[in-house]
Design a protein around this motif. Structure first.
Motif, mmCIF file in Angstrom:
data_model
loop_
_atom_site.group_PDB
_atom_site.id
_atom_site.type_symbol
_atom_site.label_atom_id
_atom_site.label_comp_id
_atom_site.label_asym_id
_atom_site.label_seq_id
_atom_site.Cartn_x
_atom_site.Cartn_y
_atom_site.Cartn_z
ATOM 1 N N ASP A 1 26.693 44.872 18.177
ATOM 2 C CA ASP A 1 27.167 43.541 18.531
ATOM 3 C C ASP A 1 27.901 42.882 17.366
ATOM 4 N N PHE A 2 29.200 43.059 17.328
ATOM 5 C CA PHE A 2 30.001 42.485 16.257
ATOM 6 C C PHE A 2 30.261 40.993 16.453
ATOM 7 N N SER A 3 29.845 40.427 17.582
ATOM 8 C CA SER A 3 30.032 38.988 17.793
ATOM 9 C C SER A 3 29.148 38.176 16.854
ATOM 10 N N LEU A 4 28.211 38.828 16.187
ATOM 11 C CA LEU A 4 27.309 38.158 15.252
ATOM 12 C C LEU A 4 28.003 37.751 13.961
ATOM 13 N N ILE A 5 29.185 38.305 13.721
ATOM 14 C CA ILE A 5 29.849 38.048 12.445
ATOM 15 C C ILE A 5 31.234 37.425 12.662
ATOM 16 N N LYS B 1 24.488 37.501 7.681
ATOM 17 C CA LYS B 1 23.953 38.845 7.481
ATOM 18 C C LYS B 1 23.103 39.211 8.696
ATOM 19 N N PRO B 2 23.621 40.093 9.564
ATOM 20 C CA PRO B 2 22.844 40.494 10.737
ATOM 21 C C PRO B 2 21.622 41.307 10.335
ATOM 22 N N ASN B 3 20.642 41.334 11.219
ATOM 23 C CA ASN B 3 19.470 42.178 11.003
ATOM 24 C C ASN B 3 19.884 43.644 11.043
ATOM 25 N N GLU B 4 19.158 44.462 10.326
ATOM 26 C CA GLU B 4 19.427 45.891 10.336
ATOM 27 C C GLU B 4 19.370 46.402 11.767
ATOM 28 N N GLY B 5 20.394 47.141 12.168
ATOM 29 C CA GLY B 5 20.448 47.691 13.511
ATOM 30 C C GLY B 5 21.225 46.843 14.505
ATOM 31 N N ASP B 6 21.501 45.566 14.180
ATOM 32 C CA ASP B 6 22.261 44.718 15.102
ATOM 33 C C ASP B 6 23.703 45.199 15.239
ATOM 34 N N MET C 1 25.512 49.443 8.767
ATOM 35 C CA MET C 1 26.705 49.078 8.044
ATOM 36 C C MET C 1 26.356 47.910 7.131
ATOM 37 N N ASN C 2 26.699 48.018 5.902
ATOM 38 C CA ASN C 2 26.381 46.963 4.948
ATOM 39 C C ASN C 2 27.681 46.457 4.330
ATOM 40 N N VAL C 3 28.091 45.262 4.737
ATOM 41 C CA VAL C 3 29.298 44.650 4.199
ATOM 42 C C VAL C 3 28.890 43.350 3.536
ATOM 43 N N SER C 4 29.074 43.250 2.236
ATOM 44 C CA SER C 4 28.552 42.117 1.474
ATOM 45 C C SER C 4 29.337 40.830 1.664
ATOM 46 N N ASN C 5 30.567 40.882 2.171
ATOM 47 C CA ASN C 5 31.349 39.662 2.299
ATOM 48 C C ASN C 5 31.207 38.992 3.670
ATOM 49 N N TRP C 6 30.302 39.446 4.526
ATOM 50 C CA TRP C 6 30.054 38.781 5.793
ATOM 51 C C TRP C 6 29.283 37.493 5.523
ATOM 52 N N GLU C 7 29.700 36.399 6.167
ATOM 53 C CA GLU C 7 29.023 35.112 5.984
ATOM 54 C C GLU C 7 27.613 35.137 6.574
#
Length: 69
Positions: free
Chosen positions: A36-40, A9-14, A1-7
């Motif tokens: 793991d959405f707790s990363l954002i 940027k998780p690693n690919e696959g996180d 998932m690629n969302v550009s407005n996240w403060e």
């Protein structure tokens, strides 16, 4: 998932969906793992939406697979 407005940027696959099919007797079990959405920021909101999406999509996948058989 690629969302550009996240403060953050998780690693690919996180933050991802993982689908796994497993034979179970005469049936097939579909497992959906949500990343793991707790990363954002506001990760709980994204996670809750993902749970709803997974619930809806597994019903659609089931119907499609039954029509193929």
């Amino acid at each position: 998932m690629n969302v550009s407005n996240w403060e953050v940027k998780p690693n690919e696959g996180d933050v991802a969906y993982n689908y796994q099919l497993k034979e179970k007797g005469d049936s097939t079990l579909l497992k959906i793992e949500i990343g793991d959405f707790s990363l954002i920021k506001d990760g709980k909101m994204y996670y809750d939406a993902s749970v709803e999406f997974a619930s809806d999509s597994k019903q659609i996948i089931k119907k499609l697979s039954e029509n193929l058989g």
